[in-house]
Design an enzyme around this catalytic site. Structure first.
Site, PDB file in Angstrom:
ATOM      1  N   THR A  62       0.837  -1.202   0.000  1.00  0.00           N
ATOM      2  CA  THR A  62       0.000   0.000   0.000  1.00  0.00           C
ATOM      3  C   THR A  62       0.874   1.255   0.000  1.00  0.00           C
ATOM      4  O   THR A  62       0.722   2.142  -0.861  1.00  0.00           O
ATOM      5  CB  THR A  62      -0.887   0.001   1.260  1.00  0.00           C
ATOM      6  OG1 THR A  62      -1.619  -1.222   1.296  1.00  0.00           O
ATOM      7  CG2 THR A  62      -1.845   1.177   1.264  1.00  0.00           C
ATOM      8  N   TYR A 154      -2.043 -10.896   2.653  1.00  0.00           N
ATOM      9  CA  TYR A 154      -2.070  -9.484   3.067  1.00  0.00           C
ATOM     10  C   TYR A 154      -3.537  -9.096   3.273  1.00  0.00           C
ATOM     11  O   TYR A 154      -4.262  -8.858   2.310  1.00  0.00           O
ATOM     12  CB  TYR A 154      -1.394  -8.651   1.979  1.00  0.00           C
ATOM     13  CG  TYR A 154      -1.307  -7.163   2.236  1.00  0.00           C
ATOM     14  CD1 TYR A 154      -1.774  -6.566   3.405  1.00  0.00           C
ATOM     15  CD2 TYR A 154      -0.723  -6.325   1.287  1.00  0.00           C
ATOM     16  CE1 TYR A 154      -1.681  -5.206   3.617  1.00  0.00           C
ATOM     17  CE2 TYR A 154      -0.618  -4.955   1.493  1.00  0.00           C
ATOM     18  CZ  TYR A 154      -1.110  -4.410   2.661  1.00  0.00           C
ATOM     19  OH  TYR A 154      -1.021  -3.054   2.856  1.00  0.00           O
ATOM     20  N   LYS A 184      -0.160 -10.772   7.018  1.00  0.00           N
ATOM     21  CA  LYS A 184       0.044  -9.360   7.331  1.00  0.00           C
ATOM     22  C   LYS A 184      -1.348  -8.830   7.616  1.00  0.00           C
ATOM     23  O   LYS A 184      -2.170  -8.716   6.703  1.00  0.00           O
ATOM     24  CB  LYS A 184       0.692  -8.660   6.144  1.00  0.00           C
ATOM     25  CG  LYS A 184       0.746  -7.174   6.252  1.00  0.00           C
ATOM     26  CD  LYS A 184       1.578  -6.649   5.110  1.00  0.00           C
ATOM     27  CE  LYS A 184       1.251  -5.212   4.731  1.00  0.00           C
ATOM     28  NZ  LYS A 184       0.676  -4.356   5.712  1.00  0.00           N
ATOM     29  N   SER A 186      -3.680  -6.081   8.527  1.00  0.00           N
ATOM     30  CA  SER A 186      -3.863  -4.625   8.587  1.00  0.00           C
ATOM     31  C   SER A 186      -5.323  -4.293   8.857  1.00  0.00           C
ATOM     32  O   SER A 186      -6.012  -3.708   8.018  1.00  0.00           O
ATOM     33  CB  SER A 186      -3.410  -3.969   7.274  1.00  0.00           C
ATOM     34  OG  SER A 186      -2.019  -3.926   7.192  1.00  0.00           O
ATOM     35  N   GLY A 210      -0.483  -4.568  11.166  1.00  0.00           N
ATOM     36  CA  GLY A 210      -0.316  -3.471  10.218  1.00  0.00           C
ATOM     37  C   GLY A 210      -1.018  -2.178  10.578  1.00  0.00           C
ATOM     38  O   GLY A 210      -1.188  -1.308   9.720  1.00  0.00           O
ATOM     39  N   ASP A 212      -0.159   0.631  12.909  1.00  0.00           N
ATOM     40  CA  ASP A 212       0.986   1.015  13.742  1.00  0.00           C
ATOM     41  C   ASP A 212       0.552   1.685  15.051  1.00  0.00           C
ATOM     42  O   ASP A 212       1.203   1.513  16.080  1.00  0.00           O
ATOM     43  CB  ASP A 212       1.911   1.974  12.972  1.00  0.00           C
ATOM     44  CG  ASP A 212       2.220   1.463  11.569  1.00  0.00           C
ATOM     45  OD1 ASP A 212       1.686   0.417  11.159  1.00  0.00           O
ATOM     46  OD2 ASP A 212       3.005   2.127  10.878  1.00  0.00           O
ATOM     47  N   GLU A 213      -0.553   2.451  14.998  1.00  0.00           N
ATOM     48  CA  GLU A 213      -0.980   3.218  16.170  1.00  0.00           C
ATOM     49  C   GLU A 213      -1.511   2.335  17.292  1.00  0.00           C
ATOM     50  O   GLU A 213      -1.692   2.777  18.413  1.00  0.00           O
ATOM     51  CB  GLU A 213      -1.997   4.302  15.796  1.00  0.00           C
ATOM     52  CG  GLU A 213      -3.126   3.920  14.858  1.00  0.00           C
ATOM     53  CD  GLU A 213      -2.735   3.951  13.382  1.00  0.00           C
ATOM     54  OE1 GLU A 213      -1.739   3.326  13.008  1.00  0.00           O
ATOM     55  OE2 GLU A 213      -3.475   4.596  12.599  1.00  0.00           O
ATOM     56  N   VAL A 227       4.236  -4.886  10.168  1.00  0.00           N
ATOM     57  CA  VAL A 227       4.600  -4.254   8.892  1.00  0.00           C
ATOM     58  C   VAL A 227       3.906  -2.907   8.868  1.00  0.00           C
ATOM     59  O   VAL A 227       2.684  -2.853   9.062  1.00  0.00           O
ATOM     60  CB  VAL A 227       4.085  -5.061   7.678  1.00  0.00           C
ATOM     61  CG1 VAL A 227       4.590  -4.444   6.371  1.00  0.00           C
ATOM     62  CG2 VAL A 227       4.476  -6.518   7.756  1.00  0.00           C
ATOM     63  N   SER A 229       4.019   1.636   7.696  1.00  0.00           N
ATOM     64  CA  SER A 229       4.659   2.797   7.059  1.00  0.00           C
ATOM     65  C   SER A 229       5.534   3.582   8.029  1.00  0.00           C
ATOM     66  O   SER A 229       6.557   4.145   7.647  1.00  0.00           O
ATOM     67  CB  SER A 229       3.577   3.709   6.483  1.00  0.00           C
ATOM     68  OG  SER A 229       2.826   4.318   7.533  1.00  0.00           O
TER      69      SER A 229
HETATM   70  C1  LIG Z   1      -3.785   1.798   5.418  1.00  0.00           C
HETATM   71  C2  LIG Z   1      -2.299   1.855   5.568  1.00  0.00           C
HETATM   72  O1  LIG Z   1      -1.639   2.507   4.800  1.00  0.00           O
HETATM   73  N1  LIG Z   1      -1.782   1.170   6.549  1.00  0.00           N
HETATM   74  C3  LIG Z   1      -0.360   1.128   6.814  1.00  0.00           C
HETATM   75  C4  LIG Z   1      -0.053   1.548   8.231  1.00  0.00           C
HETATM   76  O2  LIG Z   1       1.332   1.447   8.454  1.00  0.00           O
HETATM   77  C5  LIG Z   1      -0.526   2.997   8.452  1.00  0.00           C
HETATM   78  O3  LIG Z   1       0.152   3.849   7.572  1.00  0.00           O
HETATM   79  C6  LIG Z   1      -0.226   3.424   9.864  1.00  0.00           C
HETATM   80  O4  LIG Z   1      -0.831   2.538  10.766  1.00  0.00           O
HETATM   81  C7  LIG Z   1      -0.739   4.861  10.120  1.00  0.00           C
HETATM   82  O5  LIG Z   1      -2.145   4.889  10.104  1.00  0.00           O
HETATM   83  C8  LIG Z   1       0.173  -0.277   6.567  1.00  0.00           C
HETATM   84  O6  LIG Z   1      -0.673  -1.254   7.128  1.00  0.00           O
HETATM   85  C9  LIG Z   1       0.296  -0.503   5.077  1.00  0.00           C
HETATM   86  C10 LIG Z   1       1.354  -1.426   4.733  1.00  0.00           C
HETATM   87  O7  LIG Z   1       1.896  -2.118   5.552  1.00  0.00           O
HETATM   88  C11 LIG Z   1       1.804  -1.462   3.348  1.00  0.00           C
HETATM   89  O8  LIG Z   1       2.176  -0.449   2.826  1.00  0.00           O
HETATM   90  O9  LIG Z   1       1.809  -2.510   2.741  1.00  0.00           O
END
Ligand SMILES: CC(=O)N[C@@H]([C@@H](O)[C@H](O)[C@H](O)CO)[C@@H](O)CC(=O)C(=O)O
Length: 320
Positions: A62, A154, A184, A186, A210, A212-213, A227, A229
């Site tokens: 993503t 995923y 994974k 999310s 997935g 993060d918060e 996993v 961002s």
């Molecule tokens: C919807 C989205 O982009 N979710 C992110 C999170 O890391 C997200 O950016 C983070 O929790 C902040 O909201 C990841 O789950 C996405 C991810 O791992 C990926 O890019 O494959």
């Protein structure tokens, strides 16, 4: 570079090492005119390892705008990450999901040929699978094209709209997909996640969270890693949270989670997505990540100034 030109042998990252801990969801660097910018990936790998203490990467997901890239671009990025990650990264997982099954299979074969340490597939989200069997059948047809490569599902229902519970999906999955290695995850449904771990054990499969918060909540139910961002630029801080949780020092782990949450809560209210992640990573790392691909648009100057001020204002427990 064709797959045969690659200098890495198949699965040559760290053979056999289980995927756990933090995995950065790779951003796809782009030039100002919107072409993929392979030239900074070498610097990006060194930054993750040296500055963020992160040695696993998830490419073309993503955050990497994988579904907005051409097949050729996805292959070029996969090759460059595998090449630059050799002897530096433990795992380079390539997301090979696509709406078209032949394209996904092509990407899976390519990832195997270049020596990726794992592949992942998202649920197709235009014509959607309506039940577990349809989803598993699609995943199986992709996984079987890379029979020597660990396979991850995923699960990201907020974006795919495919809400088939993972608990259900995992039931008997190894009989259909012998390479199945983990998920994974999310999604915010910690009940589903907890049931997956309860029934399958995090020894058998890798469960990587997935969102993060709220990683600390997922750690409490037993995930093996995450996993995301934010591990591109908050990897070191998140690792300190993982260490505190393992110690166990729950109060310290909570402090890290609250501060990470304070930053994310702030930027989410301003409007936060892949474009904004690219902007934050650019100002934190100094590596130009460039613009996102349309229909996404650049983060505003106002967002960048506010996000930077917020991040700079946080006082971390380690004194940084
Ligand atoms: C919807 C989205 O982009 N979710 C992110 C999170 O890391 C997200 O950016 C983070 O929790 C902040 O909201 C990841 O789950 C996405 C991810 O791992 C990926 O890019 O494959």
């Amino acid at each position: 570079m064709s797959p045969s030109d690659t200098s890495t042998s198949p699965n040559s990252m760290t053979p056999g090492k289980k995927l756990e801990g933090l995995v950065a969801a790779a951003i796809t660097p782009m030039t100002p005119d919107g072409q993929i910018n392979l030239s900074v990936i070498h610097q990006y790998v060194d930054y993750l390892v040296r500055e963020q203490n992160v040695k696993n990467i998830f490419v073309n997901g993503t955050t990497g705008e994988g579904l907005s890239l051409s097949i050729q671009e996805r292959k070029q990025l996969a090759e460059e990450w595998v090449r630059q990650g050799k002897d530096k990264l433990d795992h380079v997982i390539i997301h090979v999901g696509a709406l078209s099954l032949p394209e996904s299979q092509d990407l899976a074969r390519h990832a195997a040929a270049i020596g990726a340490s794992g592949i992942a597939v998202i649920a197709p989200f235009f014509f959607k699978p309506t039940n577990k069997d349809e989803l598993v059948a699609f995943l199986q047809k992709v996984a079987s094209e890379a029979p020597g490569v660990p396979f991850y599902y995923y699960h990201i229902p907020p974006l795919t709209g495919v809400k088939i519970r993972v608990e259900e999906l995992l039931d008997g999955i190894r009989e259909q997909i012998p390479t199945f290695q983990g998920v994974k995850f999310s999604d915010t449904d910690l009940l589903d996640l907890a049931q997956c771990i309860n029934k399958n054990g995090s020894e058998q499969f890798a469960f990587l969270y997935g969102v993060d918060e709220q990683l600390l909540g997922a750690l409490a139910v037993g995930v093996n890693g995450a996993v995301g961002s934010t591990y591109n630029y908050l990897g070191r801080k998140t690792k300190l949270m993982l260490q505190a949780f393992a110690k166990p020092d729950l109060a310290l782990a909570q402090k890290y989670q609250f501060l990470i949450g304070e930053f994310l809560n702030f930027v989410i209210k301003l409007g936060f997505g892949v474009a904004q992640t690219k902007a934050v990573m650019t100002f934190v790392s100094g590596i130009p990540m460039g613009p996102p691909r349309p229909p996404l648009v650049n983060a505003s100057e106002e967002f960048i100034a506010k996000a930077k001020a917020k991040l700079d204002s946080i006082v971390w427990p380690d004194g940084d």
